[in-house]
Every structure is written in structure tokens, then in C-alpha cells.
Design a protein around this motif. Structure first.
Motif, PDB file in Angstrom:
ATOM      1  N   PRO A 113     -12.484   9.524  -0.449  1.00 48.84           N
ATOM      2  CA  PRO A 113     -12.297   8.974  -1.883  1.00 48.84           C
ATOM      3  C   PRO A 113     -11.492  10.149  -2.670  1.00 48.84           C
ATOM      4  CG  PRO A 113     -14.505   8.095  -1.196  1.00 48.84           C
ATOM      5  CD  PRO A 113     -13.827   9.027  -0.148  1.00 48.84           C
ATOM      6  N   GLY A 114     -10.440   9.701  -3.555  1.00 53.62           N
ATOM      7  CA  GLY A 114      -9.784  10.715  -4.343  1.00 53.62           C
ATOM      8  C   GLY A 114      -8.702  11.562  -3.388  1.00 53.62           C
ATOM      9  N   GLY A 115      -8.706  11.365  -2.054  1.00 57.27           N
ATOM     10  CA  GLY A 115      -7.634  12.066  -1.128  1.00 57.27           C
ATOM     11  C   GLY A 115      -6.562  11.047  -0.942  1.00 57.27           C
ATOM     12  N   LEU A 116      -6.465   9.868  -1.319  1.00 58.15           N
ATOM     13  CA  LEU A 116      -5.382   9.135  -1.389  1.00 58.15           C
ATOM     14  C   LEU A 116      -4.831   8.298  -0.177  1.00 58.15           C
ATOM     15  CD1 LEU A 116      -2.881  10.386  -4.130  1.00 58.15           C
ATOM     16  CD2 LEU A 116      -5.161   8.884  -4.560  1.00 58.15           C
ATOM     17  N   GLY A 117      -5.282   8.814   1.099  1.00 58.65           N
ATOM     18  CA  GLY A 117      -4.613   8.351   2.167  1.00 58.65           C
ATOM     19  C   GLY A 117      -3.376   8.270   2.252  1.00 58.65           C
ATOM     20  N   VAL A 118      -2.788   7.068   2.786  1.00 58.25           N
ATOM     21  CA  VAL A 118      -1.168   6.938   2.811  1.00 58.25           C
ATOM     22  C   VAL A 118      -0.514   6.939   1.705  1.00 58.25           C
ATOM     23  CG1 VAL A 118      -1.132   4.406   2.419  1.00 58.25           C
ATOM     24  CG2 VAL A 118       0.652   5.668   4.163  1.00 58.25           C
ATOM     25  N   PHE A 119      -1.282   6.892   0.482  1.00 63.72           N
ATOM     26  CA  PHE A 119      -0.743   7.010  -0.972  1.00 63.72           C
ATOM     27  C   PHE A 119      -0.518   8.558  -1.086  1.00 63.72           C
ATOM     28  CE2 PHE A 119      -2.544   2.947  -1.704  1.00 63.72           C
ATOM     29  CZ  PHE A 119      -1.398   2.251  -2.019  1.00 63.72           C
ATOM     30  N   ASP A 120      -0.842   9.578  -0.386  1.00 55.80           N
ATOM     31  CA  ASP A 120      -0.462  11.000  -0.397  1.00 55.80           C
ATOM     32  C   ASP A 120       0.961  10.967  -0.262  1.00 55.80           C
ATOM     33  OD1 ASP A 120      -1.686  14.026  -0.414  1.00 55.80           O
ATOM     34  OD2 ASP A 120      -0.232  13.812   1.157  1.00 55.80           O
ATOM     35  N   PRO A 121       1.576  10.620   0.850  1.00 59.57           N
ATOM     36  CA  PRO A 121       3.201  10.487   0.708  1.00 59.57           C
ATOM     37  C   PRO A 121       3.585   9.353  -0.186  1.00 59.57           C
ATOM     38  CG  PRO A 121       2.131   9.823   2.815  1.00 59.57           C
ATOM     39  CD  PRO A 121       1.070  10.197   2.141  1.00 59.57           C
ATOM     40  N   GLY A 122       3.185   8.283  -0.123  1.00 62.17           N
ATOM     41  CA  GLY A 122       3.580   7.237  -1.001  1.00 62.17           C
ATOM     42  C   GLY A 122       3.806   7.418  -2.349  1.00 62.17           C
ATOM     43  N   ILE A 123       2.921   8.377  -2.891  1.00 62.58           N
ATOM     44  CA  ILE A 123       3.140   8.642  -4.263  1.00 62.58           C
ATOM     45  C   ILE A 123       4.263   9.547  -4.697  1.00 62.58           C
ATOM     46  CG2 ILE A 123       1.947  10.763  -4.424  1.00 62.58           C
ATOM     47  CD1 ILE A 123       0.357   9.676  -6.649  1.00 62.58           C
ATOM     48  N   ASN A 124       4.686  10.173  -3.473  1.00 65.47           N
ATOM     49  CA  ASN A 124       6.077  10.697  -3.241  1.00 65.47           C
ATOM     50  C   ASN A 124       7.323   9.796  -3.876  1.00 65.47           C
ATOM     51  OD1 ASN A 124       4.895  13.196  -3.118  1.00 65.47           O
ATOM     52  ND2 ASN A 124       5.522  13.021  -0.701  1.00 65.47           N
ATOM     53  N   ALA A 125       7.249   8.608  -3.173  1.00 66.11           N
ATOM     54  CA  ALA A 125       8.211   7.665  -3.384  1.00 66.11           C
ATOM     55  C   ALA A 125       8.202   7.210  -4.779  1.00 66.11           C
ATOM     56  CB  ALA A 125       7.990   6.446  -2.319  1.00 66.11           C
ATOM     57  N   LEU A 126       6.919   6.794  -5.182  1.00 65.83           N
ATOM     58  CA  LEU A 126       6.603   6.241  -6.366  1.00 65.83           C
ATOM     59  C   LEU A 126       7.071   7.053  -7.459  1.00 65.83           C
ATOM     60  CD1 LEU A 126       3.040   4.535  -5.704  1.00 65.83           C
ATOM     61  CD2 LEU A 126       5.274   3.407  -6.124  1.00 65.83           C
ATOM     62  N   SER A 127       7.034   8.333  -7.326  1.00 66.15           N
ATOM     63  CA  SER A 127       7.519   9.638  -8.484  1.00 66.15           C
ATOM     64  C   SER A 127       8.944   9.559  -8.483  1.00 66.15           C
ATOM     65  CB  SER A 127       6.879  10.742  -7.999  1.00 66.15           C
ATOM     66  OG  SER A 127       7.572  11.443  -7.016  1.00 66.15           O
ATOM     67  N   ILE A 128       9.665   8.964  -7.429  1.00 69.85           N
ATOM     68  CA  ILE A 128      11.092   8.760  -7.565  1.00 69.85           C
ATOM     69  C   ILE A 128      11.342   7.593  -8.475  1.00 69.85           C
ATOM     70  CG2 ILE A 128      13.240   8.563  -6.312  1.00 69.85           C
ATOM     71  CD1 ILE A 128      12.059  10.602  -4.087  1.00 69.85           C
ATOM     72  N   ALA A 129      10.697   6.472  -7.910  1.00 69.36           N
ATOM     73  CA  ALA A 129      11.102   5.139  -8.205  1.00 69.36           C
ATOM     74  C   ALA A 129      10.695   5.150  -9.821  1.00 69.36           C
ATOM     75  CB  ALA A 129      10.093   4.050  -7.432  1.00 69.36           C
ATOM     76  N   THR A 130       9.649   5.865 -10.112  1.00 72.09           N
ATOM     77  CA  THR A 130       9.341   5.966 -11.641  1.00 72.09           C
ATOM     78  C   THR A 130      10.361   6.669 -12.481  1.00 72.09           C
ATOM     79  OG1 THR A 130       7.756   7.783 -11.240  1.00 72.09           O
ATOM     80  CG2 THR A 130       6.841   5.280 -11.441  1.00 72.09           C
ATOM     81  N   GLU A 132     -11.436   1.544  10.055  1.00 73.39           N
ATOM     82  CA  GLU A 132     -12.946   1.251  10.107  1.00 73.39           C
ATOM     83  C   GLU A 132     -13.758   2.481   9.586  1.00 73.39           C
ATOM     84  OE1 GLU A 132     -13.862  -0.677  13.610  1.00 73.39           O
ATOM     85  OE2 GLU A 132     -12.818  -2.718  13.138  1.00 73.39           O
ATOM     86  N   ASN A 133     -13.265   3.604  10.171  1.00 71.65           N
ATOM     87  CA  ASN A 133     -14.235   4.865  10.183  1.00 71.65           C
ATOM     88  C   ASN A 133     -13.570   5.675   8.808  1.00 71.65           C
ATOM     89  OD1 ASN A 133     -11.764   5.278  11.471  1.00 71.65           O
ATOM     90  ND2 ASN A 133     -12.640   6.979  12.537  1.00 71.65           N
ATOM     91  N   ARG A 134     -12.820   5.258   8.104  1.00 70.34           N
ATOM     92  CA  ARG A 134     -12.328   5.905   7.124  1.00 70.34           C
ATOM     93  C   ARG A 134     -12.316   5.314   5.539  1.00 70.34           C
ATOM     94  NH1 ARG A 134     -10.948  11.320   8.754  1.00 70.34           N
ATOM     95  NH2 ARG A 134     -10.529  10.888  11.178  1.00 70.34           N
ATOM     96  N   GLN A 135     -12.120   6.039   4.803  1.00 75.12           N
ATOM     97  CA  GLN A 135     -12.447   5.552   3.166  1.00 75.12           C
ATOM     98  C   GLN A 135     -11.147   5.256   2.599  1.00 75.12           C
ATOM     99  OE1 GLN A 135     -15.512   4.840   1.755  1.00 75.12           O
ATOM    100  NE2 GLN A 135     -16.240   5.111   3.511  1.00 75.12           N
ATOM    101  N   ALA A 136      -9.923   5.707   2.977  1.00 79.98           N
ATOM    102  CA  ALA A 136      -8.560   5.507   2.472  1.00 79.98           C
ATOM    103  C   ALA A 136      -7.783   4.954   3.486  1.00 79.98           C
ATOM    104  CB  ALA A 136      -8.048   6.865   2.033  1.00 79.98           C
ATOM    105  N   PRO A 137      -6.650   4.294   2.962  1.00 74.73           N
ATOM    106  CA  PRO A 137      -5.770   3.359   3.642  1.00 74.73           C
ATOM    107  C   PRO A 137      -5.009   4.268   4.335  1.00 74.73           C
ATOM    108  CG  PRO A 137      -5.279   3.367   1.532  1.00 74.73           C
ATOM    109  CD  PRO A 137      -6.591   4.052   1.381  1.00 74.73           C
TER     110      PRO A 137
END
Length: 313
Positions: free
Chosen positions: A160-177, A195-200
């Protein structure tokens, strides 16, 4: 003017690959110390903690390259000690804790800089300028990479808080915004979580804006071979923009407008030097807000377990 004396906290992969060489190549700032439990940098003082570094070395600023889950306390400690603070992305684990840091920065009168390195890619500003004043009807983000290549053995990204795939995905969102002319908002999505992780490990999102924009984002951490970091936008006048390679290449209506090597982190530190000299802060949380919305509104889909070793059972 005297160089900004910088202490860097967290000497991990991103610090070694990007921060250390970029600091060395940037005028007006000098690395004088590091704080890390297990690593350091040649030629500068090394400490085990931020507190030890603040007590042991004269500093003007601190760069935090730790996982986001532990960053708030460190940033607050540095701000209250009167040090300017640079935050690696994402700037924190929650929006509320970043608000607290902004308040602390304002109270102490020092600079707080929440970095989004992909906004400093060569093609981002030309893309923003071309889209300015246009109506974007459709846009697509496809951001797919191999987590084992970019984050080997880094368990914190799955917590939790590590973001999972949103760690790179947030880079795309930073450009889009940054480049899209109108603010956009999430309408729905799916988050694939092992199943064994908390982030997507993957996410598919849909957004719109007040003009009816059709924006989709496809994030996936299971990409093999060539990595994909693309954003396309189609405007009402028929124009088409294609930003690729994470922001290094820009094609407009079939013509290559920008192609450049990576200089994002050097530009980040040049901007930080300007902010400090001009007594300003730069904190935009819109990319993280979209990720928070995805966790709030996205439908959870359980998928097969993820192991760092592909051959693990």
C-alpha cells in the motif's frame, strides 16, 4: 552565486542512474552528503539517516529518493530544519500528507519541489504548445513495461502506497495533465491485482472532461521485449499528435517534430536551482490525484500471483 549544498537521501537505483550524474552535471548545486542504510556516493560524506546527515553536514537542501511510504516524515524533518526539499515522484503516499508539507514549506519559507520527471522530457512542452487552444476529442495512453527490468526485487512497490503499475503509469498522467488543454476526470476503470500482492500489475482507465473528451489509459507491467510509452491525441480540426518513448519523440500529423535523448533529471535540477534562487515552490498533485481516484473508483480484478523470479511456482 554560491552553489546549493545538497544532501541526498536514498541511494537506490533511481538515485544512482539519474540523480547522481544529473547533480554532477548541473551548475549551481553540489552534492555534499548522502544518507542511506546500505550505500553512499564517492567523494561525499555518508550517513545512515537523514537526522545524522542534518546534524553532521552543513546543507542548504535535501533530495528525497526513498519509497513514498516513508517520505512525509523525512520531508517534514528537513523543512522544519530550514532546508529546501526536492521530492522524487510520486511526492508522497497520500494527498493529505503533501498538503501538510506545503503548509510546512510556507511556514518556514523554504522551497518544496514535487518533481514529475516525464514533464521534463524534450517533447512535453512542444506537445502542450501545439494542443493549446485546440479541442481534443480523443486521446489514448498506452504505457507498458517490464517490472522485472525496472524494479528488480523492490517489494515496496507492491505494498500500500507503493502504487504498483501506477508507479510508471503516473509518469504518463503527469504528461497528460500537462499537455491536455482541459482538466479531465476518471469515469471508471479496472485494476488487475496479483493474488499475492497489494498493488495492481495492470490497469485500464477511462476519463473525460467538460467537453466530452474520450481518453483511455492502458497500463501494464507485464510487457516483454520493447517497452511502450505512448500518448496520442486527435483534435476536432483533424490534427493528430503522437508522443512516444516516454516523451522523447513527438510526431504531429505524420511529421517528426522532436526527437531527443534523455535529459529529464538534469532539467529537474536546473529547475530546482531556479526555484531556490527565486524563493518559489512547485507542487502539483494532479497526477497523484488521478491515481487516488483510480483506487477509489476502479473495479478490482484478481489475477495470477506475481513473483520476481519468473520460474517461481
Amino acid at each position: 552565486m554560491t552553489s546549493i549544498r545538497l544532501g541526498l537521501v536514498g541511494v537506490g537505483k533511481i538515485a544512482r542512474d539519474q540523480h547522481l550524474p544529473s547533480i554532477a552535471a548541473t551548475a549551481g548545486i553540489e552534492l555534499v552528503a548522502t544518507a542511506s542504510r546500505s550505500a553512499g556516493a564517492d567523494g561525499v560524506a555518508s550517513y545512515r539517516s537523514l537526522g545524522e546527515m542534518l546534524a553532521g553536514t552543513e546543507l542548504d537542501a535535501v533530495a528525497l529518493c526513498t519509497p513514498p511510504q516513508v517520505r512525509h516524515g523525512m520531508a517534514l524533518e528537513a523543512l522544519e530544519a530550514g532546508k529546501h526539499v526536492l521530492l522524487e515522484k510520486p511526492p508522497g503516499a497520500t494527498l493529505s500528507e503533501i498538503d501538510d508539507l506545503v503548509a510546512a514549506s510556507g511556514k518556514t519559507g523554504v522551497t518544496l519541489f514535487a518533481t514529475w520527471h516525464s514533464r521534463f522530457s524534450a517533447a512535453t512542452e512542444p506537445a502542450r504548445r501545439w494542443l493549446e487552444g485546440r479541442t481534443v476529442e480523443r486521446a489514448e495512453i498506452v504505457w507498458k513495461e517490464d517490472v522485472r527490468r525496472w524494479h528488480p526485487g523492490q517489494d515496496w512497490i507492491w505494498e500500500p502506497g507503493g502504487l504498483g503499475v501506477f508507479d510508471p503509469g503516473i509518469n504518463a498522467l503527469s504528461i497528460a495533465t500537462r499537455i491536455l488543454p482541459e482538466p479531465f476526470f476518471l469515469t471508471g476503470g479496472e485494476l488487475d491485482t496479483p493474488e499475492n500482492r497489494q498493488a495492481p500489475i495492470a490497469a485500464r482507465l477511462a476519463f473525460t472532461d467538460r467537453n466530452g473528451l474520450d481518453l483511455t489509459a492502458d497500463f501494464d507491467w507485464r510487457q516483454k521485449g520493447p517497452q511502450t510509452w505512448d500518448i496520442t491525441a486527435e483534435t476536432s480540426d483533424g490534427g493528430r499528435l503522437h508522443l512516444s518513448e516516454g516523451g522523447k519523440r513527438l510526431v504531429i500529423d505524420g511529421e517528426t517534430v522532436v526527437t531527443s535523448e534523455d535529459a529529464e533529471y538534469r532539467d529537474i535540477y536546473e529547475h530546482f536551482v531556479r526555484l531556490v534562487r527565486e524563493h518559489r515552490s512547485d507542487v502539483d498533485v494532479s497526477p497523484l490525484r488521478h491515481v487516488a481516484d483510480a483506487f477509489m473508483l476502479g473495479r478490482r480484478c484478481r489475477t495470477e500471483p506475481f513473483h520476481d523470479d519468473e520460474n517461481a511456482a
